[in-house]
Design a protein around this motif. Structure first.
Motif, mmCIF file in Angstrom:
data_model
loop_
_atom_site.group_PDB
_atom_site.id
_atom_site.type_symbol
_atom_site.label_atom_id
_atom_site.label_comp_id
_atom_site.label_asym_id
_atom_site.label_seq_id
_atom_site.Cartn_x
_atom_site.Cartn_y
_atom_site.Cartn_z
ATOM 1 N N GLY A 76 0.849 -1.190 0.000
ATOM 2 C CA GLY A 76 0.000 0.000 0.000
ATOM 3 C C GLY A 76 0.884 1.238 0.000
ATOM 4 O O GLY A 76 1.998 1.230 -0.541
ATOM 5 N N ALA A 77 0.404 2.280 0.637
ATOM 6 C CA ALA A 77 1.148 3.548 0.630
ATOM 7 C C ALA A 77 2.505 3.441 1.324
ATOM 8 O O ALA A 77 3.421 4.215 1.010
ATOM 9 N N LEU A 101 -1.967 -3.154 -7.227
ATOM 10 C CA LEU A 101 -3.089 -3.343 -8.157
ATOM 11 C C LEU A 101 -3.038 -2.311 -9.271
ATOM 12 O O LEU A 101 -3.230 -2.625 -10.452
ATOM 13 N N SER A 102 -2.820 -1.057 -8.890
ATOM 14 C CA SER A 102 -2.883 0.039 -9.863
ATOM 15 C C SER A 102 -1.523 0.262 -10.516
ATOM 16 O O SER A 102 -0.487 -0.188 -10.000
ATOM 17 N N ARG A 107 0.025 7.337 -11.977
ATOM 18 C CA ARG A 107 -0.812 8.056 -11.004
ATOM 19 C C ARG A 107 -0.067 9.287 -10.462
ATOM 20 O O ARG A 107 0.835 9.801 -11.119
ATOM 21 N N ARG A 111 3.260 8.662 -5.946
ATOM 22 C CA ARG A 111 3.155 7.195 -6.006
ATOM 23 C C ARG A 111 4.181 6.584 -6.966
ATOM 24 O O ARG A 111 4.266 5.370 -7.099
HETATM 25 C C1 DQA Z 1 -1.544 0.429 -4.036
HETATM 26 C C2 DQA Z 1 -0.990 1.737 -4.588
HETATM 27 C C3 DQA Z 1 -0.618 2.681 -3.459
HETATM 28 O O1 DQA Z 1 -0.150 3.919 -3.994
HETATM 29 C C4 DQA Z 1 -1.819 2.966 -2.581
HETATM 30 O O2 DQA Z 1 -1.441 3.766 -1.486
HETATM 31 C C5 DQA Z 1 -2.508 1.731 -2.129
HETATM 32 C C6 DQA Z 1 -2.707 0.650 -3.087
HETATM 33 C C7 DQA Z 1 -2.053 -0.498 -5.169
HETATM 34 O O3 DQA Z 1 -2.218 -1.670 -4.912
HETATM 35 O O4 DQA Z 1 -2.302 -0.033 -6.280
HETATM 36 O O5 DQA Z 1 -2.961 1.633 -0.992
HETATM 37 O O6 DQA Z 1 -0.510 -0.266 -3.352
#
Ligand code: DQA
Length: 146
Positions: A76-77, A101-102, A107, A111
């Protein structure tokens, strides 16, 4: 030993409810069920862990050393700024695959960088829940020494 641990960091417990235009409609439980199904067909034992707490993720990584052949982590972040998680990955000998995932490169600027990628065996991002399934395939290849 063919054991893979899937670790998910903060806010990923909210998949399916959270920003579904970015992260999809499926819950983490539903995604994990798909991972389990694929792992079963490939004779890979798997386990899952999710926490919103940085220290718990670090403790989980420490405990994975020697217990699992590969760890797949969506930090995640935390992936963007947690030097502590980076150091935990560097401290253990089990190979770690980073997933998102993304498509984090497409983005917001904050990120784009990951502080953990350099200590991971590899990185997969941008394929939605398939990022996890691709990571399982990558884990299988690592376990086969490919
Ligand atoms: C994430 C991408 C991160 O930037 C974001 O903070 C998430 C999800 C993803 O799976 O795309 O919490 O890790």
């Amino acid at each position: 030993m063919r054991r893979v641990l899937f670790v998910n960091g903060p806010n990923l417990n909210l998949l399916g409810k959270r920003e579904s235009s970015i992260y999809g409609e499926q819950s983490l439980t539903a995604i994990n069920a798909e991972i389990s199904h694929k792992a079963n067909t490939e004779n890979i034992l798997i386990d899952f862990f999710q926490s919103n707490i940085e220290g718990e993720l670090i403790n989980c990584l420490h405990a994975a050393d020697g217990e699992f052949s590969v760890v797949v982590i969506n930090p995640g972040a935390y992936g963007h700024y947690s030097i502590a998680i980076r150091d935990a990955i560097a401290a253990i000998s089990v190979p770690v695959i980073e997933v998102h995932l993304s498509n984090i490169a497409a983005r917001e600027e904050f990120r784009h960088a990951s502080v953990i990628s350099a200590v991971c065996a590899g990185v997969i991002f941008g394929f939605g829940k398939n990022s996890y399934l691709l990571a399982l395939e990558a884990a299988a290849m690592l376990m086969e020494g490919k």
